[in-house]
Design a protein around this motif. Structure first.
Motif, short mmCIF file in Angstrom:
data_model
loop_
_atom_site.label_atom_id
_atom_site.label_comp_id
_atom_site.label_asym_id
_atom_site.label_seq_id
_atom_site.Cartn_x
_atom_site.Cartn_y
_atom_site.Cartn_z
N UNK A 29 39.00 39.30 45.78
CA UNK A 29 38.78 37.94 46.27
C UNK A 29 37.67 37.23 45.49
N UNK A 30 37.09 37.94 44.50
CA UNK A 30 35.93 37.41 43.77
C UNK A 30 36.29 37.03 42.35
N UNK A 31 35.57 36.04 41.82
CA UNK A 31 35.72 35.71 40.41
C UNK A 31 34.99 36.77 39.60
N UNK A 32 35.22 36.77 38.29
CA UNK A 32 34.53 37.73 37.42
C UNK A 32 33.01 37.54 37.51
N UNK A 51 27.66 39.25 39.35
CA UNK A 51 26.44 38.97 40.11
C UNK A 51 26.20 40.02 41.19
N UNK A 52 27.27 40.42 41.88
CA UNK A 52 27.16 41.44 42.93
C UNK A 52 26.69 42.76 42.34
N UNK A 53 27.29 43.17 41.22
CA UNK A 53 26.89 44.43 40.58
C UNK A 53 25.43 44.38 40.13
N UNK A 54 25.01 43.26 39.58
CA UNK A 54 23.62 43.11 39.14
C UNK A 54 22.68 43.23 40.34
N UNK A 55 23.05 42.63 41.46
CA UNK A 55 22.24 42.69 42.68
C UNK A 55 22.14 44.12 43.19
N UNK A 56 23.27 44.84 43.20
CA UNK A 56 23.29 46.20 43.72
C UNK A 56 22.51 47.17 42.84
#
Length: 85
Positions: A70-73, A78-83
């Protein structure tokens, strides 16, 4: 795949109380007399141990399966960088 590996600090706990209530969240505080769960929307629930009927750790991640679909690239990056912080 969110359920492939769930780190201990992100383990969801389900707590059933003697009053037939059920709460699910991250374990924020664990003392001999009580626990506090972090609930969704930034809420917290403190439960006295004498009121706990059962407590169990879930092997399922809080992150929904197929969320990445459901997410754009950029959102995924951004999610991976945050995690990784």
């Amino acid at each position: 795949m969110p359920n492939q590996e769930v780190y201990a600090q992100y383990t969801m706990y389900e707590v059933d109380t003697n009053e037939t209530e059920t709460f699910a969240g991250l374990l924020a505080v664990d003392t001999p007399s009580q626990i506090t769960l972090k609930l969704p929307l930034g809420l917290a629930k403190t439960i006295a141990r004498k009121n706990i009927k059962t407590i169990r750790a879930s092997s399922i991640s809080l992150m929904p399966d197929l969320l990445e679909k459901t997410m754009t690239h950029q959102e995924l990056a951004d999610l991976l960088a945050f995690l990784k912080k």
